[in-house]
Scaffold this motif. Structure first.
Motif, PDB file in Angstrom:
ATOM      1  N   VAL A  71     -12.450  -8.245   0.397  1.00 43.91           N
ATOM      2  CA  VAL A  71     -13.285  -7.476   0.097  1.00 43.91           C
ATOM      3  C   VAL A  71     -12.767  -6.001  -0.844  1.00 43.91           C
ATOM      4  N   PRO A  72     -12.834  -6.203  -2.247  1.00 46.70           N
ATOM      5  CA  PRO A  72     -11.952  -5.210  -2.959  1.00 46.70           C
ATOM      6  C   PRO A  72     -12.640  -3.900  -2.840  1.00 46.70           C
ATOM      7  N   LEU A  73     -11.681  -2.919  -2.638  1.00 47.59           N
ATOM      8  CA  LEU A  73     -12.003  -1.665  -2.054  1.00 47.59           C
ATOM      9  C   LEU A  73     -11.697  -0.621  -3.524  1.00 47.59           C
ATOM     10  N   GLU A  74     -12.575   0.218  -3.740  1.00 51.18           N
ATOM     11  CA  GLU A  74     -12.611   1.067  -4.702  1.00 51.18           C
ATOM     12  C   GLU A  74     -12.237   2.539  -4.262  1.00 51.18           C
ATOM     13  N   GLU A  75     -12.678   2.847  -3.078  1.00 51.45           N
ATOM     14  CA  GLU A  75     -12.542   4.003  -2.410  1.00 51.45           C
ATOM     15  C   GLU A  75     -12.017   3.836  -0.867  1.00 51.45           C
ATOM     16  N   GLY A  76     -11.125   4.885  -0.326  1.00 50.23           N
ATOM     17  CA  GLY A  76     -10.726   4.741   0.834  1.00 50.23           C
ATOM     18  C   GLY A  76      -9.514   5.564   1.234  1.00 50.23           C
ATOM     19  N   PHE A  77      -9.209   5.741   2.597  1.00 48.20           N
ATOM     20  CA  PHE A  77      -8.115   6.470   2.858  1.00 48.20           C
ATOM     21  C   PHE A  77      -6.928   5.472   2.469  1.00 48.20           C
ATOM     22  N   PHE A  78      -5.738   6.343   2.063  1.00 47.04           N
ATOM     23  CA  PHE A  78      -4.464   5.270   1.937  1.00 47.04           C
ATOM     24  C   PHE A  78      -4.641   4.356   0.778  1.00 47.04           C
ATOM     25  N   LEU A  79      -5.533   4.186  -0.175  1.00 48.31           N
ATOM     26  CA  LEU A  79      -5.611   3.244  -1.226  1.00 48.31           C
ATOM     27  C   LEU A  79      -4.450   3.519  -2.130  1.00 48.31           C
ATOM     28  N   HIS A  80      -4.251   4.857  -2.302  1.00 52.66           N
ATOM     29  CA  HIS A  80      -3.292   5.261  -3.459  1.00 52.66           C
ATOM     30  C   HIS A  80      -1.848   4.799  -2.874  1.00 52.66           C
ATOM     31  N   LEU A  81      -1.565   4.271  -1.836  1.00 53.23           N
ATOM     32  CA  LEU A  81      -0.321   3.988  -1.360  1.00 53.23           C
ATOM     33  C   LEU A  81      -0.091   2.589  -1.782  1.00 53.23           C
ATOM     34  N   LEU A  82      -1.078   1.896  -1.893  1.00 53.03           N
ATOM     35  CA  LEU A  82      -1.178   0.352  -2.042  1.00 53.03           C
ATOM     36  C   LEU A  82      -0.319   0.188  -3.536  1.00 53.03           C
ATOM     37  N   THR A  83      -0.067   1.033  -4.392  1.00 56.18           N
ATOM     38  CA  THR A  83       0.475   0.978  -5.522  1.00 56.18           C
ATOM     39  C   THR A  83       1.946   1.497  -5.628  1.00 56.18           C
ATOM     40  N   ARG A  84       2.532   1.752  -4.534  1.00 55.86           N
ATOM     41  CA  ARG A  84       3.973   2.101  -4.388  1.00 55.86           C
ATOM     42  C   ARG A  84       4.799   0.969  -5.110  1.00 55.86           C
ATOM     43  N   PRO A  85       5.757   1.469  -5.768  1.00 53.07           N
ATOM     44  CA  PRO A  85       6.503   0.478  -6.480  1.00 53.07           C
ATOM     45  C   PRO A  85       7.520  -0.368  -5.439  1.00 53.07           C
ATOM     46  N   ASP A  86       7.708   0.248  -4.601  1.00 52.33           N
ATOM     47  CA  ASP A  86       8.546  -0.546  -3.616  1.00 52.33           C
ATOM     48  C   ASP A  86       7.747  -1.449  -2.688  1.00 52.33           C
ATOM     49  N   GLY A  87       6.676  -1.301  -2.588  1.00 51.93           N
ATOM     50  CA  GLY A  87       5.636  -2.359  -2.093  1.00 51.93           C
ATOM     51  C   GLY A  87       5.839  -1.840  -0.399  1.00 51.93           C
ATOM     52  N   THR A  88       6.006  -0.665   0.062  1.00 46.89           N
ATOM     53  CA  THR A  88       6.301  -0.337   1.552  1.00 46.89           C
ATOM     54  C   THR A  88       5.003  -0.123   2.077  1.00 46.89           C
ATOM     55  N   PHE A  89       3.746  -0.298   1.406  1.00 46.39           N
ATOM     56  CA  PHE A  89       2.567  -0.060   2.263  1.00 46.39           C
ATOM     57  C   PHE A  89       1.519  -1.027   1.876  1.00 46.39           C
ATOM     58  N   PRO A  90       0.917  -1.961   2.814  1.00 45.55           N
ATOM     59  CA  PRO A  90       1.216  -1.692   4.160  1.00 45.55           C
ATOM     60  C   PRO A  90       2.497  -2.473   4.470  1.00 45.55           C
ATOM     61  N   ARG A  91       3.133  -2.295   5.661  1.00 45.95           N
ATOM     62  CA  ARG A  91       4.376  -2.909   5.627  1.00 45.95           C
ATOM     63  C   ARG A  91       4.366  -4.265   5.739  1.00 45.95           C
ATOM     64  N   ALA A  92       5.117  -5.106   5.570  1.00 44.79           N
ATOM     65  CA  ALA A  92       5.347  -6.354   5.702  1.00 44.79           C
ATOM     66  C   ALA A  92       5.552  -7.105   6.959  1.00 44.79           C
ATOM     67  N   PHE A  93       4.925  -8.098   7.489  1.00 44.95           N
ATOM     68  CA  PHE A  93       5.139  -8.683   8.704  1.00 44.95           C
ATOM     69  C   PHE A  93       6.496  -8.871   8.987  1.00 44.95           C
ATOM     70  N   PRO A  94       7.389  -8.378   9.911  1.00 44.29           N
ATOM     71  CA  PRO A  94       8.675  -8.628  10.164  1.00 44.29           C
ATOM     72  C   PRO A  94       9.088  -9.756  10.722  1.00 44.29           C
ATOM     73  N   SER A  95      10.178 -10.633  10.023  1.00 46.26           N
ATOM     74  CA  SER A  95      10.487 -11.978  10.554  1.00 46.26           C
ATOM     75  C   SER A  95      11.443 -11.747  11.687  1.00 46.26           C
ATOM     76  N   GLY A  96      11.439 -13.125  12.292  1.00 49.45           N
ATOM     77  CA  GLY A  96      12.603 -13.096  13.153  1.00 49.45           C
ATOM     78  C   GLY A  96      12.675 -12.342  14.544  1.00 49.45           C
ATOM     79  N   ILE A  97      11.372 -11.703  14.833  1.00 47.17           N
ATOM     80  CA  ILE A  97      11.557 -10.756  15.896  1.00 47.17           C
ATOM     81  C   ILE A  97      11.884 -11.628  17.400  1.00 47.17           C
TER      82      ILE A  97
END
Length: 106
Positions: A71-97
């Motif tokens: 479901v593509p979103l055009e409005e919402g909380f935190f949507l601006h964080l999706l464009t972080r160049p370092d890709g830190t939001f949302p976090r990636a699922f951690p491996s090897g826990i």
């Protein structure tokens, strides 16, 4: 025509929920991982003795990410964080826990 209007309403409501409710779906994804990382860092013994909990978090992560992608979103909380160049939001699922865990056979 009535079905079209109903579908449009359902889609609008779904987008509203995914974008805004409790911070939105992307925040829910991020906090799911944040909680798992907290358990990993503060209660590693718990995860070692209850390794299936990691699977629960992984299932939640997969479900929420699929929902967010469907479901593509055009409005919402935190949507601006999706464009972080370092890709830190949302976090990636951690491996090897929890290493070496396999589901018990029934």
């Amino acid at each position: 025509m009535r079905l079209f209007k109903l579908n449009r309403t359902v889609i609008a409501n779904t987008r509203r929920i995914l974008g805004w409710t409790a911070g939105g779906v992307h925040k829910r994804i991020d906090e799911n991982i944040e909680l798992l990382e907290l358990l990993r860092d503060r209660a590693p013994d718990f995860l070692e003795t209850h390794p299936w909990v990691v699977g629960w978090f992984e299932s939640h992560d997969e479900f929420l990410r699929q929902l967010a992608n469907a479901v593509p979103l055009e409005e919402g909380f935190f949507l601006h964080l999706l464009t972080r160049p370092d890709g830190t939001f949302p976090r990636a699922f951690p491996s090897g826990i929890v290493k070496g865990y396999t589901e018990p056979s029934q």
